[in-house]
Enzyme design. Structure first.
Site, PDB file in Angstrom:
ATOM      1  N   TYR A  37       0.822  -1.199   0.000  1.00  0.00           N
ATOM      2  CA  TYR A  37       0.000   0.000   0.000  1.00  0.00           C
ATOM      3  C   TYR A  37       0.862   1.258   0.000  1.00  0.00           C
ATOM      4  CZ  TYR A  37      -4.509  -2.213   0.899  1.00  0.00           C
ATOM      5  OH  TYR A  37      -5.663  -2.931   0.783  1.00  0.00           O
ATOM      6  N   HIS A 193     -12.433   3.614   5.909  1.00  0.00           N
ATOM      7  CA  HIS A 193     -11.222   2.851   5.587  1.00  0.00           C
ATOM      8  C   HIS A 193     -10.774   1.942   6.733  1.00  0.00           C
ATOM      9  CE1 HIS A 193     -10.433   5.893   2.288  1.00  0.00           C
ATOM     10  NE2 HIS A 193     -10.214   4.752   1.690  1.00  0.00           N
ATOM     11  N   ARG A 223      -5.238   7.669  -8.847  1.00  0.00           N
ATOM     12  CA  ARG A 223      -4.442   6.547  -8.356  1.00  0.00           C
ATOM     13  C   ARG A 223      -5.089   5.259  -8.832  1.00  0.00           C
ATOM     14  NH1 ARG A 223      -6.289   3.800  -3.677  1.00  0.00           N
ATOM     15  NH2 ARG A 223      -4.155   3.294  -3.100  1.00  0.00           N
ATOM     16  N   ASN A 225      -6.052   1.187  -7.702  1.00  0.00           N
ATOM     17  CA  ASN A 225      -6.206   0.187  -6.655  1.00  0.00           C
ATOM     18  C   ASN A 225      -6.595  -1.128  -7.328  1.00  0.00           C
ATOM     19  OD1 ASN A 225      -6.204  -0.776  -4.016  1.00  0.00           O
ATOM     20  ND2 ASN A 225      -8.351  -0.253  -3.676  1.00  0.00           N
ATOM     21  N   GLU A 265      -9.178  -0.637 -10.132  1.00  0.00           N
ATOM     22  CA  GLU A 265      -9.948   0.596 -10.005  1.00  0.00           C
ATOM     23  C   GLU A 265      -9.069   1.786 -10.375  1.00  0.00           C
ATOM     24  OE1 GLU A 265     -12.637  -0.882  -6.179  1.00  0.00           O
ATOM     25  OE2 GLU A 265     -11.086   0.640  -5.914  1.00  0.00           O
ATOM     26  N   TYR A 316      -7.246  -9.943   2.877  1.00  0.00           N
ATOM     27  CA  TYR A 316      -8.138  -8.788   2.738  1.00  0.00           C
ATOM     28  C   TYR A 316      -8.694  -8.691   1.320  1.00  0.00           C
ATOM     29  CZ  TYR A 316      -9.570  -3.918   2.252  1.00  0.00           C
ATOM     30  OH  TYR A 316     -10.280  -2.770   1.972  1.00  0.00           O
ATOM     31  N   LYS A 317      -7.872  -8.974   0.344  1.00  0.00           N
ATOM     32  CA  LYS A 317      -8.311  -8.883  -1.045  1.00  0.00           C
ATOM     33  C   LYS A 317      -9.076 -10.134  -1.503  1.00  0.00           C
ATOM     34  CE  LYS A 317      -4.929  -5.417  -2.460  1.00  0.00           C
ATOM     35  NZ  LYS A 317      -5.897  -4.400  -2.885  1.00  0.00           N
TER      36      LYS A 317
END
Length: 356
Positions: A37, A193, A223, A225, A265, A316-317
């Protein structure tokens, strides 16, 4: 270049597909062979010709099908679009931003005619030709934010800025990566978040908020993601997890190339002029593993990123259980050669796969 719109679906038979052009312009999110990240913000000032960065709001071959899918989601769950009462002006700001941008960037597809507050909007791909009075909600079939975002790819969060924070007080969210607008509406930046691992400890969100609070009108930012999705699903909401979560169990070594998709994204940020709100468009792009592997650089790099990703992030993903199968597949496209810096495919300079 004249766009040809795909007749495709993001559900049921999953007939979604990327043309060769769409693969080459896919926003591959990894600029090096590892991932962690970071704030990774840059100015949204265009980009290479025919890239997803070139226009303010990218319109591609999936446009008509994506708008059809959005209408289905909203018909099933109207709470995917919400706007708190004080955000109406921001909705008009967003409507103007999108209409002006699209009519200037794609004049063959969209037209905006203005005579004072009397406006006419023509959307040729969707067959829309509407006249309305700017700032008069009664002259539109929906509120201004919903009206224009039913015609624009990607999700939209409209953030009110107050108390040195950003508040998610309006939005339309039908293509999200497992989060809920209905749950997050009214939350501030740190609250929505909160589930993200590792980034808080590294101070990522404190730095990101400071950057976002200082975005000025006419100076948008962007950005990338990413996450993973089994099947080309746009709607991976927690409300519908019972429908799509089980699909993760359908991967096999034989079908993973076609069914496993990298979900990226393109997140952009625009300051709105009248309301001073910040709009946060989140445009989702999907590409199957087998299509990504047609780009040698991306095949090598994706294997290394997935292999070395910390367990917390893979969890998490949402692909920790399938990571071994992913790596078995991806390893066939990693011959150990070095990769060039940056996200671009570099097809003219990157060597072909040498591993048999």
């Amino acid at each position: 270049m004249t766009l040809q719109f795909n007749d495709e679906t993001f559900r049921d038979d999953y007939s979604f597909h990327n043309s060769e052009r769409a693969i080459k312009r896919f926003p591959f999110p990894f600029h090096e062979d590892s991932y962690m990240y970071s704030v990774n913000m840059e100015q949204h000032r265009g980009g290479p010709a025919d890239s997803v960065y070139e226009k303010r709001f990218d319109v591609d071959e999936h446009y008509v099908a994506e708008m059809r899918d959005r209408a289905l989601v909203l018909a099933d769950d109207p709470l995917r679009c919400q706007s708190l009462p004080h955000m109406t002006l921001a909705g008009w700001d967003l409507l103007e931003l999108i209409m002006v941008s699209k009519s200037e960037d794609y004049p063959d597809l969209f037209e905006l005619h203005r005579d004072g507050n009397n406006w006419r909007w023509i959307n040729k791909p969707l067959g829309i030709d509407d006249s309305f009075v700017f700032l008069d909600e009664t002259t539109l079939p929906y509120g201004p934010m919903e009206y224009i975002t039913r015609q624009t790819q990607g999700d939209f969060c409209v953030l009110d800025q107050r108390d040195d924070n950003l508040w998610m007080d309006a939005g339309i969210v039908t293509t999200q990566a497992d989060w809920s607008l209905d749950f997050d509406i009214g939350m501030n930046f740190f609250e929505w978040h909160a589930p993200v691992p590792l980034a808080h400890e590294k101070g990522i969100f404190v730095r990101a908020l400071k950057f976002l609070l200082n975005i000025q009108q006419g100076a948008p930012a962007r950005r990338l993601n990413w996450t993973m999705t089994v099947n080309p699903l746009l709607d991976t909401s927690p409300e519908n997890y019972h429908k799509w979560g089980v699909q993760k169990t359908t991967l096999t070594p034989e079908n993973i190339g076609a069914k496993q998709h990298l979900r990226v994204e393109l997140q952009t940020f625009f300051r709105l002029p009248r309301s001073n709100a910040l709009v946060f468009p989140i445009r989702c792009y999907l590409c199957s593993f087998q299509d990504l592997m047609t780009v040698p650089k991306w095949g090598r790099r994706l294997h290394r990123v997935v292999r070395d990703l910390p367990e917390e992030l893979a969890t998490y993903k949402g692909f920790i259980d399938n990571r071994p199968m992913m790596l078995d597949y991806l390893s066939d496209f990693d011959d150990g050669l070095p990769t060039s810096a940056g996200i671009w495919p570099d097809l003219d300079s990157e060597p072909a796969l040498t591993k048999p």
